[in-house]
Design an enzyme around this catalytic site. Structure first.
Site, short mmCIF file in Angstrom:
data_model
loop_
_atom_site.label_atom_id
_atom_site.label_comp_id
_atom_site.label_asym_id
_atom_site.label_seq_id
_atom_site.Cartn_x
_atom_site.Cartn_y
_atom_site.Cartn_z
N ASP A 194 0.76 -1.24 0.00
CA ASP A 194 0.00 0.00 0.00
C ASP A 194 0.80 1.31 0.00
O ASP A 194 0.51 2.23 0.76
CB ASP A 194 -0.96 0.01 1.19
CG ASP A 194 -1.91 -1.18 1.18
OD1 ASP A 194 -1.89 -1.95 0.21
OD2 ASP A 194 -2.64 -1.34 2.16
N ASP A 234 -4.96 -0.73 -1.58
CA ASP A 234 -6.37 -0.65 -1.23
C ASP A 234 -7.08 -0.15 -2.48
O ASP A 234 -6.57 0.74 -3.18
CB ASP A 234 -6.59 0.37 -0.11
CG ASP A 234 -6.56 -0.24 1.28
OD1 ASP A 234 -6.22 -1.43 1.42
OD2 ASP A 234 -6.89 0.48 2.23
N HIS A 272 -11.04 6.60 1.80
CA HIS A 272 -9.66 6.59 1.31
C HIS A 272 -9.51 5.55 0.21
O HIS A 272 -10.28 4.60 0.13
CB HIS A 272 -8.67 6.29 2.45
CG HIS A 272 -8.86 4.93 3.05
ND1 HIS A 272 -9.84 4.67 3.99
CD2 HIS A 272 -8.22 3.76 2.84
CE1 HIS A 272 -9.78 3.39 4.34
NE2 HIS A 272 -8.81 2.82 3.65
N LYS A 282 -7.08 -4.88 -3.00
CA LYS A 282 -7.80 -5.42 -1.84
C LYS A 282 -8.81 -4.42 -1.32
O LYS A 282 -8.74 -3.23 -1.64
CB LYS A 282 -6.81 -5.83 -0.75
CG LYS A 282 -5.95 -4.70 -0.22
CD LYS A 282 -4.88 -5.25 0.70
CE LYS A 282 -4.00 -4.16 1.27
NZ LYS A 282 -4.68 -3.23 2.14
N CYS A 321 -1.67 -2.81 7.55
CA CYS A 321 -1.56 -3.64 6.36
C CYS A 321 -0.24 -4.40 6.28
O CYS A 321 -0.22 -5.54 5.83
CB CYS A 321 -1.80 -2.79 5.11
SG CYS A 321 -3.48 -2.08 5.13
#
Length: 189
Positions: free
Chosen positions: A9, A50, A77, A102, A144
């Site tokens: 991420d 994400d 976000h 994800k 994460c």
């Protein structure tokens, strides 16, 4: 031994100025890029993002009716296709072999909860490649990165955490996450 680097991420919304900006996030983007261009020697490189839905609360992940608690609910976000969901510009993703998305409609912290561009589960891709060892880097240490490292151990991989290539939300929760990862079998380097 077949090795992979897992990069969690490194996105605009998780770096300074983003919706959930982490102090040091942009520096991680630069350091990961420098590492990949220099001393890194992996058979495969994986990067996750994400990639949340824009038309729902993603399984309660986005706080909509109440203020976010910053533990289970978060401000909006990394909405799919937005600038916030893109990799940080200092992270040059040319060396990435597999991209994982994800959090599409559900809360997801670990890259093992996402899927590759062709819809495959990451664990299946790594096993098909014969990967035995993974290094983990990215943002955020206490969410994460932690979840991805723990899932990698649970899937049977030997896992190292590259502490010079991570940034967390807070020093306290990041330190606790590193301790938890070490207790679970992650080698901290």
């Amino acid at each position: 031994m077949v090795t992979a680097l897992l990069i969690a991420d490194v996105q605009n919304d998780f770096t300074e100025g983003g919706a959930l900006g982490v102090t040091g996030g942009a520096a991680v983007a630069r350091r990961v890029t420098e590492y990949l261009a220099g001393e890194a020697d992996y058979d495969f490189v994986v990067a996750s993002r994400d990639w949340h839905d824009s038309d729902n609360d993603n399984g309660g992940h986005f706080a909509t009716a109440e203020a976010p608690d910053f533990e289970n609910t978060w401000p909006v976000h990394c909405v799919a296709g937005t600038e916030g969901a893109q990799y940080h510009p200092d992270f040059v993703a040319d060396a990435v072999d597999i991209h994982v998305r994800k959090g599409q409609g559900i809360p997801a912290y670990s890259m093992f909860e996402g899927s590759t561009d062709d819809g495959s589960a990451l664990v299946n891709v790594l096993r098909a490649w014969g990967v035995t060892d993974v290094d983990v880097a990215g943002i955020a240490t206490d969410y994460c990165v932690r979840a991805s490292a723990l899932d990698a151990v649970a899937a049977g991989f030997r896992v190292r955490l590259l502490t010079d290539l991570i940034a967390g939300i807070s020093p306290e929760t990041s330190a606790a996450a590193i301790d938890e990862m070490a207790d679970f079998g992650v080698t901290v380097v």
